[in-house]
Design an enzyme around this catalytic site. Structure first.
Site, PDB file in Angstrom:
ATOM      1  N   SER A   1       0.797  -1.226   0.000  1.00  0.00           N
ATOM      2  CA  SER A   1       0.000   0.000   0.000  1.00  0.00           C
ATOM      3  C   SER A   1       0.833   1.281   0.000  1.00  0.00           C
ATOM      4  O   SER A   1       1.622   1.500  -0.903  1.00  0.00           O
ATOM      5  CB  SER A   1      -0.936  -0.069   1.208  1.00  0.00           C
ATOM      6  OG  SER A   1      -1.774   1.031   1.262  1.00  0.00           O
TER       7      SER A   1
ATOM      8  N   ASP B   1      -6.322   2.244  -2.967  1.00  0.00           N
ATOM      9  CA  ASP B   1      -7.551   2.064  -2.188  1.00  0.00           C
ATOM     10  C   ASP B   1      -7.813   3.260  -1.267  1.00  0.00           C
ATOM     11  O   ASP B   1      -8.702   3.226  -0.428  1.00  0.00           O
ATOM     12  CB  ASP B   1      -7.553   0.745  -1.395  1.00  0.00           C
ATOM     13  CG  ASP B   1      -6.481   0.680  -0.326  1.00  0.00           C
ATOM     14  OD1 ASP B   1      -5.626   1.585  -0.279  1.00  0.00           O
ATOM     15  OD2 ASP B   1      -6.494  -0.290   0.450  1.00  0.00           O
TER      16      ASP B   1
ATOM     17  N   GLU C   1     -12.552   6.406   6.446  1.00  0.00           N
ATOM     18  CA  GLU C   1     -11.555   6.837   7.411  1.00  0.00           C
ATOM     19  C   GLU C   1     -11.094   8.221   6.960  1.00  0.00           C
ATOM     20  O   GLU C   1     -11.099   8.521   5.762  1.00  0.00           O
ATOM     21  CB  GLU C   1     -10.356   5.887   7.429  1.00  0.00           C
ATOM     22  CG  GLU C   1     -10.669   4.544   8.072  1.00  0.00           C
ATOM     23  CD  GLU C   1      -9.414   3.692   8.281  1.00  0.00           C
ATOM     24  OE1 GLU C   1      -9.224   3.215   9.398  1.00  0.00           O
ATOM     25  OE2 GLU C   1      -8.630   3.510   7.337  1.00  0.00           O
TER      26      GLU C   1
ATOM     27  N   ASN D   1      -8.275   9.199   6.555  1.00  0.00           N
ATOM     28  CA  ASN D   1      -7.142   9.060   5.629  1.00  0.00           C
ATOM     29  C   ASN D   1      -7.551   8.695   4.194  1.00  0.00           C
ATOM     30  O   ASN D   1      -6.692   8.540   3.326  1.00  0.00           O
ATOM     31  CB  ASN D   1      -6.129   8.053   6.174  1.00  0.00           C
ATOM     32  CG  ASN D   1      -6.691   6.643   6.295  1.00  0.00           C
ATOM     33  OD1 ASN D   1      -7.659   6.288   5.625  1.00  0.00           O
ATOM     34  ND2 ASN D   1      -6.078   5.831   7.146  1.00  0.00           N
TER      35      ASN D   1
HETATM   36  C1  16G Z   1      -3.985   0.036   7.651  1.00  0.00           C
HETATM   37  C2  16G Z   1      -5.469  -0.022   7.398  1.00  0.00           C
HETATM   38  C3  16G Z   1      -6.080   1.360   7.495  1.00  0.00           C
HETATM   39  C4  16G Z   1      -5.734   2.026   8.792  1.00  0.00           C
HETATM   40  C5  16G Z   1      -4.253   1.989   9.039  1.00  0.00           C
HETATM   41  C6  16G Z   1      -3.966   2.421  10.455  1.00  0.00           C
HETATM   42  C7  16G Z   1      -6.694  -1.421   5.829  1.00  0.00           C
HETATM   43  C8  16G Z   1      -6.858  -1.845   4.416  1.00  0.00           C
HETATM   44  N1  16G Z   1      -5.732  -0.547   6.057  1.00  0.00           N
HETATM   45  O1  16G Z   1      -3.319   0.718   6.627  1.00  0.00           O
HETATM   46  O2  16G Z   1      -7.468   1.220   7.378  1.00  0.00           O
HETATM   47  O3  16G Z   1      -6.168   3.354   8.795  1.00  0.00           O
HETATM   48  O4  16G Z   1      -3.769   0.660   8.887  1.00  0.00           O
HETATM   49  O5  16G Z   1      -2.609   2.300  10.716  1.00  0.00           O
HETATM   50  O6  16G Z   1      -7.385  -1.874   6.727  1.00  0.00           O
HETATM   51  P1  16G Z   1      -2.070   2.434  12.187  1.00  0.00           P
HETATM   52  O7  16G Z   1      -2.674   1.323  13.006  1.00  0.00           O
HETATM   53  O8  16G Z   1      -0.596   2.345  12.050  1.00  0.00           O
HETATM   54  O9  16G Z   1      -2.501   3.776  12.693  1.00  0.00           O
HETATM   55 MG    MG Z   2      -3.700   1.314   0.370  1.00  0.00          MG
END
Ligand code: 16G
Ligand code: MG
Length: 542
Positions: A64, A280, A370, A372
């Site tokens: 990603s 995404d 989200e 983001n």
């Molecule tokens: C991942 C998640 C995203 C979330 C992020 C938080 C998916 C496809 N992706 O990238 O939704 O906002 O983690 O990251 O679920 P963090 O736990 O490091 O804050």
């Molecule tokens: Mg992504």
């Protein structure tokens, strides 16, 4: 199971000694050089999951928005959803098994999950544009074949496209054709139908600048352009010919630093957006006439979309319920706008697409985003049927609204948040409503906010409740946060252990940027003191 063959092939994808990885928020993710064994083993696991569900399972190779040298893998369940939680545990067990234990762990999973090993298995694979992805995808294929599974390798795909393929294949093509052409046709036809009614008011509504993060989005938008004909003209930047993936560009960079990506030519009041490395996530932004940068994040995308949907739902008058799902990171102004101005119910879940997706399934029309930029809109089967019936049988305005909703159902990727499909929905709504990017931005004003990271010895000492808005442990931390929050106006703050990095995240918002910065800093100090901070004490941010 041909145990001998498994042992032989597994040895070709040996696990580095002592390496322990977790199936995290979005699968396994780390430096690409450490992932060969994980890929092979996820090929094995996908076969078991496919046998158990008697459905096609997806495997996506991507990291990603992470840097180019990272990679990752996640499994996609039958209806395009994220892997079920019990299987995340199996994935972690299998990925961390020592070489000599791989066989027994496989047998153990098969037993625990009641997998009938005699059944057929079918797995589809997609990958992003990272230099490491192709070889890693071959390791997945090796795992699939050694367990006797069949597969189709789609090659380069965005993550949401792979979710789409899985969903199509498991619904006998009812959702769409499981080909890249099928995906473009479905989306572009719905977009053309939806925007038919839009007033032709100059080029402003028809052109959009897209920062592709030097990733897969560039390739796929390039392919899609000819399907869009004159409906929308895209100008693509950061297409991967020069810069590095996600480096100083992409949705994550723009959202985190609240500044434009490098490599993009922006004029004032031009509508621009950024994808992340696997397409995404999407955020919009523009420069105003005074040269100020304005970010339009996932919260404001949700506000635009849910306002539009609410209008259409009122028009068809069928009492279909709508709900908006956010996380603790949603700007307080967005929640207030949705609840008080739009009068739509808002729910908060833990961070991570799977939690929002799950909650959104409870509504006839579930909007989730989200901050983001991950998100989509889910329509219940009952709502979809009702809307389709009205689009055929009702008259005039009601019929028009039902038809628009029908197009929107087709346009949103119901299997996963999808930057391409979100972009098309947003562009259609702006064109139909005749809204400029500034007018969209003016729906509400974001509260100033700040996010910080704190290094601690063990981030798991922090546990949270109330959708991550309250810290339960360590003792005293929540009281400290409460006391700090009281010092500022319109303020809110929370902390949570990251699911993707070895750090604690701090979020604060308040009535001014100085207050948000200062609150975030004070909360960071509290985390550092009470949750075992390591290294330098957090310094004031700016
Ligand atoms: C991942 C998640 C995203 C979330 C992020 C938080 C998916 C496809 N992706 O990238 O939704 O906002 O983690 O990251 O679920 P963090 O736990 O490091 O804050
Ligand atoms: Mg992504």
């Amino acid at each position: 199971m041909d145990l001998e063959a498994i042992t032989k092939h597994s040895a070709l994808h040996a696990k580095p000694n002592g390496l322990i990885l977790q199936y995290g928020t979005a699968g396994f993710r780390t430096k690409a050089v450490h992932l060969d064994h994980v890929m092979f083993r996820m090929g094995l696991l996908a076969v078991l999951r496919s046998k158990q569900t008697q459905s096609t399972i997806g495997v996506m190779v991507t990291a990603s928005h992470n840097p180019e040298e990272d990679n990752g893998v996640k499994l996609v369940d039958p209806l395009g959803e994220m892997l079920a939680p019990s299987w995340e545990e199996h994935a972690t067990c299998l990925a961390n098994a020592e070489e000599q234990d791989v066989q027994s762990v496989l047998l153990d999973i098969s037993k625990k999950a009641a997998v009938d090993l005699q059944r057929d298995a079918y797995v589809v694979i997609g990958r992003d544009t990272r230099p490491s992805s192709e070889k890693l995808a071959h390791s997945v294929i090796d795992g699939i074949t050694v367990l006797g599974g069949q597969f189709h390798d789609y090659g380069l795909l965005t993550t949401p496209q792979l979710h789409y393929m899985v969903y199509c294949r498991n619904t006998s093509g009812q959702y769409g054709k499981a080909t890249i052409d099928g995906y473009y046709q479905k989306l572009s036809a719905a977009f053309a139908e939806l925007t038919k009614q839009a007033p032709r008011s100059g080029d402003g509504f028809r052109s959009l600048k897209v920062d592709c993060a030097n990733g897969i989005g560039a390739l796929k938008l390039g392919e899609m352009e000819r399907y869009l004909s004159q409906g929308l003209s895209l100008q693509l930047f950061n297409v991967g010919t020069e810069g590095r993936l996600n480096h100083l560009c992409g949705a994550d960079f723009v959202k985190s630093y609240q500044k434009p990506p490098q490599g993009m030519e922006m004029k004032s009041n031009e509508r621009c957006c950024s994808f992340d490395g696997d397409a995404d996530r999407i955020v919009y932004y523009y420069y105003d006439a005074d040269g100020h940068f304005h970010l339009i994040d996932g919260d404001k995308i949700a506000a635009l979309i849910s306002s539009f949907l609410k209008e259409l739902l009122l028009e068809i008058g069928e009492n279909l319920n709508i709900g908006v799902v956010q996380t603790a990171y949603a700007n307080g102004s967005s929640t207030r706008f949705l609840e008080e101005v739009m009068k739509v119910p808002v729910y908060c879940t833990k961070t991570g697409v799977k939690h929002l997706h799950h909650k959104a399934q409870e509504f006839d029309v579930g909007v989730y985003f989200e901050a983001n930029g991950h998100g989509t809109v889910l329509f219940s089967k009952a709502a979809e049927m009702k809307i389709k019936q009205l689009a055929k049988e009702s008259k005039d305005e009601k019929r028009k609204a039902a038809k628009m909703l029908e197009n929107i159902i087709d346009l949103f990727n119901q299997a996963a948040g999808d930057a391409i499909s979100d972009m098309l929905v947003i562009e259609a709504i702006l064109a139909l409503k005749g809204l400029t990017v500034q007018q969209w931005d003016a729906l509400y004003t974001d509260l100033p906010n700040r996010q910080l990271k704190v290094k601690v010895a063990d981030r798991q000492v922090i546990s949270t409740t109330d959708a991550e808005r309250q810290a339960v442990t360590p003792p005293g931390l929540q009281e400290a946060i409460n006391n700090l929050v009281k010092k500022y106006k319109l303020s809110r703050a929370f902390v949570r252990p990251s699911g993707t990095e070895d750090i604690v995240r701090v979020y604060a918002e308040a009535d001014s940027q100085e207050s948000a910065d200062s609150l975030a800093h004070e909360v960071s100090l509290a985390v550092f003191q009470l949750a075992g901070g390591v290294g330098e004490r957090p310094a004031p941010c700016f």
